[in-house]
Motif scaffolding. Structure first.
Motif, PDB file in Angstrom:
ATOM      1  N   PRO A   9     -60.320  14.632  45.484  1.00  0.00           N
ATOM      2  CA  PRO A   9     -60.088  14.692  44.046  1.00  0.00           C
ATOM      3  C   PRO A   9     -60.152  13.306  43.435  1.00  0.00           C
ATOM      4  CG  PRO A   9     -58.015  14.858  45.216  1.00  0.00           C
ATOM      5  CD  PRO A   9     -59.105  14.891  46.262  1.00  0.00           C
ATOM      6  N   ILE A  10     -60.669  13.214  42.223  1.00  0.00           N
ATOM      7  CA  ILE A  10     -60.699  11.948  41.502  1.00  0.00           C
ATOM      8  C   ILE A  10     -59.554  11.965  40.507  1.00  0.00           C
ATOM      9  CG2 ILE A  10     -62.014  10.502  39.918  1.00  0.00           C
ATOM     10  CD1 ILE A  10     -64.531  11.494  41.133  1.00  0.00           C
ATOM     11  N   ALA A  11     -58.559  11.135  40.738  1.00  0.00           N
ATOM     12  CA  ALA A  11     -57.404  11.085  39.847  1.00  0.00           C
ATOM     13  C   ALA A  11     -57.567   9.916  38.895  1.00  0.00           C
ATOM     14  CB  ALA A  11     -56.120  10.933  40.656  1.00  0.00           C
ATOM     15  N   THR A  12     -57.377  10.164  37.630  1.00  0.00           N
ATOM     16  CA  THR A  12     -57.526   9.099  36.646  1.00  0.00           C
ATOM     17  C   THR A  12     -56.193   8.452  36.317  1.00  0.00           C
ATOM     18  OG1 THR A  12     -57.320  10.731  34.881  1.00  0.00           O
ATOM     19  CG2 THR A  12     -59.543  10.184  35.628  1.00  0.00           C
ATOM     20  N   SER A  13     -55.095   9.115  36.638  1.00  0.00           N
ATOM     21  CA  SER A  13     -53.789   8.535  36.367  1.00  0.00           C
ATOM     22  C   SER A  13     -52.766   9.113  37.315  1.00  0.00           C
ATOM     23  CB  SER A  13     -53.373   8.809  34.914  1.00  0.00           C
ATOM     24  OG  SER A  13     -53.264  10.212  34.703  1.00  0.00           O
ATOM     25  N   SER A  14     -51.674   8.403  37.471  1.00  0.00           N
ATOM     26  CA  SER A  14     -50.599   8.874  38.333  1.00  0.00           C
ATOM     27  C   SER A  14     -49.884  10.049  37.686  1.00  0.00           C
ATOM     28  CB  SER A  14     -49.615   7.733  38.576  1.00  0.00           C
ATOM     29  OG  SER A  14     -48.462   8.189  39.220  1.00  0.00           O
ATOM     30  N   PRO A  15     -49.389  11.023  38.485  1.00  0.00           N
ATOM     31  CA  PRO A  15     -48.659  12.139  37.905  1.00  0.00           C
ATOM     32  C   PRO A  15     -47.392  11.661  37.217  1.00  0.00           C
ATOM     33  CG  PRO A  15     -48.373  12.086  40.281  1.00  0.00           C
ATOM     34  CD  PRO A  15     -49.467  11.116  39.950  1.00  0.00           C
ATOM     35  N   GLY A  16     -47.081  12.243  36.097  1.00  0.00           N
ATOM     36  CA  GLY A  16     -45.901  11.847  35.351  1.00  0.00           C
ATOM     37  C   GLY A  16     -44.624  12.216  36.080  1.00  0.00           C
ATOM     38  N   LYS A  17     -43.554  11.517  35.772  1.00  0.00           N
ATOM     39  CA  LYS A  17     -42.291  11.744  36.462  1.00  0.00           C
ATOM     40  C   LYS A  17     -41.801  13.176  36.291  1.00  0.00           C
ATOM     41  CE  LYS A  17     -40.702   6.947  36.253  1.00  0.00           C
ATOM     42  NZ  LYS A  17     -39.628   6.039  35.802  1.00  0.00           N
ATOM     43  N   GLY A  18     -42.052  13.752  35.122  1.00  0.00           N
ATOM     44  CA  GLY A  18     -41.556  15.098  34.880  1.00  0.00           C
ATOM     45  C   GLY A  18     -42.605  16.172  35.067  1.00  0.00           C
TER      46      GLY A  18
ATOM     47  N   ASP B  96     -64.889   2.409  43.207  1.00  0.00           N
ATOM     48  CA  ASP B  96     -66.068   2.222  44.049  1.00  0.00           C
ATOM     49  C   ASP B  96     -66.664   3.565  44.451  1.00  0.00           C
ATOM     50  OD1 ASP B  96     -65.997  -0.502  43.993  1.00  0.00           O
ATOM     51  OD2 ASP B  96     -64.892  -0.722  45.869  1.00  0.00           O
ATOM     52  N   LEU B  97     -65.788   4.505  44.807  1.00  0.00           N
ATOM     53  CA  LEU B  97     -66.262   5.816  45.231  1.00  0.00           C
ATOM     54  C   LEU B  97     -66.957   6.530  44.081  1.00  0.00           C
ATOM     55  CD1 LEU B  97     -66.445   8.015  47.374  1.00  0.00           C
ATOM     56  CD2 LEU B  97     -64.187   8.819  46.662  1.00  0.00           C
ATOM     57  N   THR B  98     -66.359   6.460  42.887  1.00  0.00           N
ATOM     58  CA  THR B  98     -66.970   7.089  41.717  1.00  0.00           C
ATOM     59  C   THR B  98     -68.333   6.486  41.427  1.00  0.00           C
ATOM     60  OG1 THR B  98     -64.773   7.489  40.782  1.00  0.00           O
ATOM     61  CG2 THR B  98     -66.644   7.612  39.274  1.00  0.00           C
TER      62      THR B  98
ATOM     63  N   ALA C 200     -70.318   4.956  43.582  1.00  0.00           N
ATOM     64  CA  ALA C 200     -71.250   5.329  44.651  1.00  0.00           C
ATOM     65  C   ALA C 200     -71.780   6.738  44.442  1.00  0.00           C
ATOM     66  CB  ALA C 200     -70.550   5.214  46.003  1.00  0.00           C
ATOM     67  N   ARG C 201     -70.917   7.634  43.979  1.00  0.00           N
ATOM     68  CA  ARG C 201     -71.372   9.004  43.727  1.00  0.00           C
ATOM     69  C   ARG C 201     -72.415   9.035  42.620  1.00  0.00           C
ATOM     70  NH1 ARG C 201     -65.526  12.135  43.606  1.00  0.00           N
ATOM     71  NH2 ARG C 201     -65.148  12.190  45.866  1.00  0.00           N
ATOM     72  N   ARG C 202     -72.153   8.273  41.556  1.00  0.00           N
ATOM     73  CA  ARG C 202     -73.094   8.254  40.428  1.00  0.00           C
ATOM     74  C   ARG C 202     -74.451   7.706  40.849  1.00  0.00           C
ATOM     75  NH1 ARG C 202     -68.798   5.711  36.066  1.00  0.00           N
ATOM     76  NH2 ARG C 202     -67.654   7.659  35.619  1.00  0.00           N
ATOM     77  N   GLN C 203     -74.418   6.704  41.726  1.00  0.00           N
ATOM     78  CA  GLN C 203     -75.660   6.088  42.196  1.00  0.00           C
ATOM     79  C   GLN C 203     -76.270   6.823  43.386  1.00  0.00           C
ATOM     80  OE1 GLN C 203     -74.880   1.932  42.949  1.00  0.00           O
ATOM     81  NE2 GLN C 203     -73.771   1.674  41.019  1.00  0.00           N
ATOM     82  N   GLN C 204     -75.571   7.890  43.843  1.00  0.00           N
ATOM     83  CA  GLN C 204     -76.008   8.664  45.004  1.00  0.00           C
ATOM     84  C   GLN C 204     -76.195   7.768  46.225  1.00  0.00           C
ATOM     85  OE1 GLN C 204     -79.485  10.855  43.695  1.00  0.00           O
ATOM     86  NE2 GLN C 204     -78.221  12.431  42.740  1.00  0.00           N
ATOM     87  N   SER C 205     -75.287   6.799  46.344  1.00  0.00           N
ATOM     88  CA  SER C 205     -75.336   5.881  47.476  1.00  0.00           C
ATOM     89  C   SER C 205     -74.727   6.538  48.699  1.00  0.00           C
ATOM     90  CB  SER C 205     -74.566   4.598  47.145  1.00  0.00           C
ATOM     91  OG  SER C 205     -74.427   3.781  48.285  1.00  0.00           O
ATOM     92  N   ARG C 206     -75.298   6.272  49.879  1.00  0.00           N
ATOM     93  CA  ARG C 206     -74.769   6.802  51.126  1.00  0.00           C
ATOM     94  C   ARG C 206     -73.858   5.800  51.824  1.00  0.00           C
ATOM     95  NH1 ARG C 206     -74.758  11.647  50.418  1.00  0.00           N
ATOM     96  NH2 ARG C 206     -74.257  11.877  52.627  1.00  0.00           N
ATOM     97  N   GLN C 207     -73.611   4.654  51.192  1.00  0.00           N
ATOM     98  CA  GLN C 207     -72.774   3.629  51.808  1.00  0.00           C
ATOM     99  C   GLN C 207     -71.307   3.910  51.526  1.00  0.00           C
ATOM    100  OE1 GLN C 207     -73.730  -0.363  50.672  1.00  0.00           O
ATOM    101  NE2 GLN C 207     -72.193  -1.293  52.010  1.00  0.00           N
ATOM    102  N   LEU C 208     -70.496   3.897  52.581  1.00  0.00           N
ATOM    103  CA  LEU C 208     -69.073   4.152  52.443  1.00  0.00           C
ATOM    104  C   LEU C 208     -68.392   2.959  51.779  1.00  0.00           C
ATOM    105  CD1 LEU C 208     -66.601   5.948  53.179  1.00  0.00           C
ATOM    106  CD2 LEU C 208     -66.417   4.583  55.260  1.00  0.00           C
ATOM    107  N   PRO C 209     -67.684   3.175  50.659  1.00  0.00           N
ATOM    108  CA  PRO C 209     -66.999   2.047  50.029  1.00  0.00           C
ATOM    109  C   PRO C 209     -65.755   1.648  50.807  1.00  0.00           C
ATOM    110  CG  PRO C 209     -66.495   4.086  48.870  1.00  0.00           C
ATOM    111  CD  PRO C 209     -67.527   4.432  49.915  1.00  0.00           C
TER     112      PRO C 209
END
Length: 372
Positions: free
Chosen positions: A131-140, A247-249, A251-260
């Protein structure tokens, strides 16, 4: 006599005499299999691969029943068959025995939990389900548990899957009350040590900002101070992948096969600078034995060639020691190094043979003039 010369890896793993050798190291069984490898060298690779798997199963923190062992063995064989079917060519156990790094990854597939190590060059494909998380889950936020250690002592936590977290003072961990079917996720602020239950279907992710530490099951530590500029991830056992989600995002956009990011094994750590998105890979300050139950006599040496001493240290600490074998061939060591920290061991050895050592990245480099 059973037709051992025709045995597959699976056959060895289900054979009583073979398991007697691996689990109990009985002299008769050990001698039988050593003789077998000498008489049938073409079966050596399958035998040794089966031995590595069986030893890893035997070292599981939680004992397995015979039925559980059989299920894990069957799963390993199915994964190996799938690896061959996806175009890896020669059988997986032949590939990993040819390349030590892949052998280490394959051994960790049970108990230490990095089955994906058998194909790191294609790991980006495996990571596509993360999963790609854009922010930390809120406290509540509903469904999440927040644990803060406001004491002066470490606090032990048990996660929904049975994994353990040793949360250090002034640290916070947030995780779901029930992990999803696709992954297990913990958000960390501060310092914590993890002992992760092996589950190949659900990768375990530790997040701090955009930095992700990804494992299937192993022991590691993440030090991420709330106001600190850097994050340190160190591995006690097993193998982990550490990367920046950005980096992972990308790499996906560039369809790179290199592990970040970087791959870490036992006694290695990475210091990550989020501003520069840079990774400094190095040895941990105090390397420990990969297997704490190594008998003391392992480090008793009597007029032993230093090449043998260095090989034993490499095996038991999982480190790489670089030295000139031809130059140091005449050098021997007589000493007991049991219970001595690795750096002190190296200091004693070097003092004995008139050499010095230094740490270069994750390797130990020995320099000397040799012995007369």
């Amino acid at each position: 006599m059973k037709p051992y010369e025709t045995y597959s890896v699976h056959d060895f793993l289900t054979d009583d005499l073979f398991l007697t050798w691996v689990k109990h190291d009985e002299p008769e069984a050990r001698q039988f299999w050593l003789s077998f490898m000498e008489q049938h060298p073409h079966r050596r690779s399958e035998l040794l691969f089966a031995k590595d798997i069986a030893e890893t199963l035997h070292r599981r923190p939680r004992p397995l029943s015979d039925a559980q062992v059989q299920r894990e063995v069957s799963q390993i064989m199915r994964l190996a068959d799938r690896a061959e079917a996806t175009g890896l060519g020669q059988p997986l156990y032949r590939r990993v025995l040819r390349y030590p790094a892949l052998l280490a990854a394959s051994v960790l597939l049970v108990g230490l939990g990095v089955w994906s190590g058998w194909q790191w060059q294609r790991a980006l494909h495996i990571l596509e389900n993360d999963p790609i998380a854009t922010s930390s889950p809120g406290k509540g936020q509903a469904g999440w548990v927040s644990q803060t250690n406001g004491t002066s002592q470490p606090v032990s936590l048990t996660l929904p899957d049975g994994s353990r977290v040793l949360l250090q003072p002034n640290s916070q961990a947030r995780y779901q009350k029930a992990f999803s079917q696709t992954h297990r996720e913990v958000w960390l602020t501060g310092d914590a040590m993890f002992a992760v239950v092996y589950d190949p279907a659900r990768p375990f992710l530790v997040r701090n900002g955009s930095l992700v530490t990804r494992v299937l099951g192993t022991r590691f530590r993440v030090h991420a101070p709330a106001n600190g500029p850097r994050v340190t991830v160190s591995v006690l056992s097993g193998k982990v992948s550490v990367y920046d989600q950005r980096d992972l995002t990308s790499a996906r956009r560039q369809q790179s096969r290199q592990l970040p990011g970087v791959i870490l094994t036992a006694n290695q750590q990475v210091v990550y600078d989020p501003e520069r998105i840079s990774y400094q890979k190095e040895l941990v300050p105090k390397p420990t034995l990969i297997r704490p139950d190594v008998p003391p006599e392992t480090f008793d040496f009597q007029d032993t060639p230093v090449s043998v001493v260095f090989e034993r240290l490499q095996k038991n600490y999982g480190v790489t020691i670089q030295y000139d074998a031809a130059l140091l061939r005449p050098c021997t060591l007589t000493a007991s190094l049991a219970g001595v920290p690795l750096h002190d061991q190296l200091g004693l050895i070097c003092a004995s043979i008139g050499a010095t050592y230094q740490i270069v990245d994750t390797q130990i480099v020995i320099s000397g003039r040799g012995c007369l």
